[in-house]
Design a protein around this motif. Structure first.
Motif, short mmCIF file in Angstrom:
data_model
loop_
_atom_site.label_atom_id
_atom_site.label_comp_id
_atom_site.label_asym_id
_atom_site.label_seq_id
_atom_site.Cartn_x
_atom_site.Cartn_y
_atom_site.Cartn_z
N GLU A 17 0.84 -1.19 0.00
CA GLU A 17 0.00 0.00 0.00
C GLU A 17 0.88 1.25 0.00
N PRO A 18 0.64 2.18 -0.94
CA PRO A 18 1.48 3.38 -1.00
C PRO A 18 1.23 4.31 0.17
N SER A 19 2.26 5.03 0.56
CA SER A 19 2.13 6.05 1.59
C SER A 19 2.62 7.37 1.02
N VAL A 20 2.15 8.46 1.62
CA VAL A 20 2.45 9.78 1.08
C VAL A 20 2.92 10.70 2.20
N SER A 21 3.99 11.42 1.97
CA SER A 21 4.35 12.53 2.84
C SER A 21 4.10 13.80 2.05
N LEU A 22 3.33 14.71 2.63
CA LEU A 22 2.94 15.93 1.95
C LEU A 22 3.31 17.10 2.84
N GLU A 23 4.24 17.94 2.39
CA GLU A 23 4.71 19.04 3.21
C GLU A 23 3.70 20.17 3.25
N GLY A 24 3.63 20.85 4.39
CA GLY A 24 2.72 21.97 4.55
C GLY A 24 1.76 21.76 5.70
N PRO A 25 1.52 22.77 6.52
CA PRO A 25 0.62 22.63 7.67
C PRO A 25 -0.83 22.53 7.24
N THR A 26 -1.63 21.81 8.02
CA THR A 26 -3.04 21.64 7.68
C THR A 26 -3.82 22.94 7.83
N ALA A 27 -3.33 23.89 8.62
CA ALA A 27 -4.05 25.14 8.83
C ALA A 27 -3.72 26.19 7.77
N GLY A 28 -2.77 25.91 6.89
CA GLY A 28 -2.43 26.88 5.87
C GLY A 28 -1.16 26.48 5.15
N GLN A 50 1.12 35.95 -12.44
CA GLN A 50 0.59 35.64 -11.12
C GLN A 50 1.73 35.53 -10.11
N ARG A 51 1.50 36.04 -8.91
CA ARG A 51 2.52 36.01 -7.87
C ARG A 51 1.99 35.28 -6.64
N GLY A 52 2.88 35.05 -5.69
CA GLY A 52 2.46 34.39 -4.46
C GLY A 52 2.12 32.93 -4.65
N ARG A 53 2.84 32.25 -5.55
CA ARG A 53 2.58 30.83 -5.76
C ARG A 53 3.09 30.01 -4.57
N SER A 54 2.49 28.86 -4.40
CA SER A 54 2.99 27.90 -3.42
C SER A 54 3.44 26.66 -4.17
N LEU A 55 4.34 25.92 -3.56
CA LEU A 55 4.82 24.67 -4.15
C LEU A 55 4.23 23.50 -3.37
N ILE A 56 3.59 22.61 -4.09
CA ILE A 56 3.06 21.39 -3.51
C ILE A 56 4.18 20.36 -3.56
N GLU A 57 4.73 20.03 -2.42
CA GLU A 57 5.89 19.15 -2.37
C GLU A 57 5.54 17.89 -1.58
N GLY A 58 6.11 16.78 -1.97
CA GLY A 58 5.87 15.56 -1.23
C GLY A 58 6.63 14.38 -1.80
N ARG A 59 6.30 13.22 -1.27
CA ARG A 59 6.95 11.99 -1.71
C ARG A 59 5.97 10.84 -1.58
N LEU A 60 5.89 10.06 -2.62
CA LEU A 60 5.09 8.84 -2.63
C LEU A 60 6.02 7.66 -2.40
N LYS A 61 5.65 6.79 -1.46
CA LYS A 61 6.50 5.65 -1.10
C LYS A 61 5.77 4.34 -1.35
N ASP A 62 6.55 3.25 -1.40
CA ASP A 62 6.00 1.89 -1.57
C ASP A 62 5.15 1.80 -2.82
N LEU A 63 5.75 2.17 -3.96
CA LEU A 63 5.01 2.22 -5.22
C LEU A 63 5.56 1.22 -6.24
N ALA A 64 6.07 0.10 -5.76
CA ALA A 64 6.72 -0.84 -6.65
C ALA A 64 5.81 -1.33 -7.76
N ASP A 65 4.53 -1.51 -7.46
CA ASP A 65 3.60 -2.07 -8.45
C ASP A 65 2.69 -1.02 -9.06
N ALA A 66 2.86 0.24 -8.71
CA ALA A 66 2.00 1.30 -9.22
C ALA A 66 2.59 1.89 -10.51
N ARG A 67 1.72 2.37 -11.35
CA ARG A 67 2.15 2.89 -12.64
C ARG A 67 1.96 4.41 -12.69
#
Length: 263
Positions: free
Chosen positions: A21-32, A59-76
Motif C-alpha cells: 500500500e502506498p504512503s504519502v508525505s505531503l509538506e505543509g501545515p493543515t491550517a495553511g 501571477q505572484r504568491g505561488r505555493s509549491l506542492i511538495e511531497g513523496r510517494l513511497k512503496d510504489l513498486a507495483d504502481a504505474r
C-alpha cells in the motif's frame, strides 16, 4: 490438517498486499499552506522534477506542492494530483519525490493524491491571506507524457493572446508558470474577466529529452498524448462552475481549439 498452511498462505498474501500500500508525505501545515513562491532566499529557483519551471507568468504568491510517494513498486505513473478539483497527471523522480506549483486563492483549498484510481492522501486547508485575489476564471492544462511539451493559448475578448512568449496581459490576466518538465500544469488566471468571447487552444510544441528540447517525431513517450483542460469559473466559491475537456494530440505542431465560450 491442511487448513493451517492455507491460512498461513492467505495471511502472507495479505501482509504482502498491506506492505504494498502506498504512503504519502505531503509538506505543509493543515491550517495553511507554506507561502514561499518559486524562489528561495538565495534567489535560486526551486527545482521541480526534473527541471525547474520558467517563471514567465503574471501571477505572484505561488505555493509549491511538495511531497513523496513511497512503496510504489507495483504502481504505474502517471499518478493523479487533484488541486481544488482540478485533476492533473503527476510524475515523480526515482525516489517518488515531486514538486508542483500552484497559485492558491484566498479561502478554502484542497490537495489530493491518487494512485491507480485510489485516493491515498487528501489535505484541506484555508488560505487566510486575503490580499490574494480569488480566481474568477481559471484554465488549467495537464497532459500524460513527461517527454512532451504542450502549451496553453488563450485569446481574451479584447483580442489579447496569452501564451508562453506573451504571458502577461494588460487586462490583469496571465499565464502562471510555464511548466517545462512534461505534464504541467500550465494555468491561465483572471481575477476580473472582461465580458465577451474567449478562445482556448492547446499546442503540441515539441518534445523533451536528455539533450533538451527537440522536434523529432517519436521522441516522446506516448504515441497518443491525452491533454486535459479544466475550465473553472469562480473557483472556491458557492458559485463555482467547471467544465473538463479531454483532447488527443498526435503530432508536433498540432494546434487544437478546445473551447470557445462567452462570459
Amino acid at each position: 490438517m491442511r487448513i493451517l498452511p492455507c491460512l498461513l498462505l492467505v495471511l502472507a498474501a495479505f501482509v504482502a498486499t498491506a506492505r504494498a500500500e502506498p504512503s504519502v508525505s505531503l509538506e505543509g501545515p493543515t491550517a495553511g499552506w507554506r507561502y514561499n513562491g518559486l524562489n528561495e532566499r538565495d534567489g535560486e529557483a526551486r527545482v521541480a522534477y526534473p527541471t525547474p519551471p520558467i517563471d514567465r507568468g503574471a501571477q505572484r504568491g505561488r505555493s509549491l506542492i511538495e511531497g513523496r510517494l513511497k512503496d510504489l513498486a507495483d504502481a504505474r505513473q502517471p499518478y493523479r494530483l487533484v488541486v481544488n478539483g482540478n485533476p492533473l497527471p503527476l510524475y515523480t523522480d526515482a525516489e517518488g519525490r515531486f514538486v508542483r506549483p500552484y497559485n492558491f486563492g484566498a479561502g478554502s483549498n484542497s490537495v489530493a493524491l491518487s494512485v491507480d484510481g485510489k485516493t491515498v492522501k487528501r489535505v484541506q486547508f484555508y488560505e487566510a491571506n486575503q490580499s490574494k485575489t480569488p480566481a474568477r476564471l481559471r484554465i488549467a492544462l495537464g497532459w500524460d507524457d513527461p517527454k512532451a511539451e504542450l502549451d496553453l493559448h488563450v485569446i481574451t475578448p479584447d483580442g489579447q493572446h496569452a501564451f508562453w512568449a506573451h504571458p502577461v496581459l494588460s487586462n490583469g490576466g496571465g499565464l502562471d508558470v510555464d511548466s517545462v518538465d512534461g505534464p504541467g500544469p500550465e494555468m491561465f488566471t483572471l481575477a476580473a474577466p472582461p465580458h465577451g468571447t474567449y478562445l482556448v487552444y492547446v499546442n503540441y510544441w515539441g518534445n523533451l529529452g536528455p539533450q533538451g528540447y527537440n522536434f523529432q517525431a517519436g521522441s516522446n513517450q506516448n504515441d497518443l498524448i491525452t491533454a486535459q483542460i479544466n475550465l473553472v469559473f469562480n473557483e472556491n466559491t458557492v458559485n463555482e462552475k467547471r467544465e473538463t475537456f479531454v483532447v488527443p494530440l498526435r503530432a508536433i505542431g498540432d494546434l487544437l481549439l478546445v473551447k470557445s465560450f462567452n462570459h
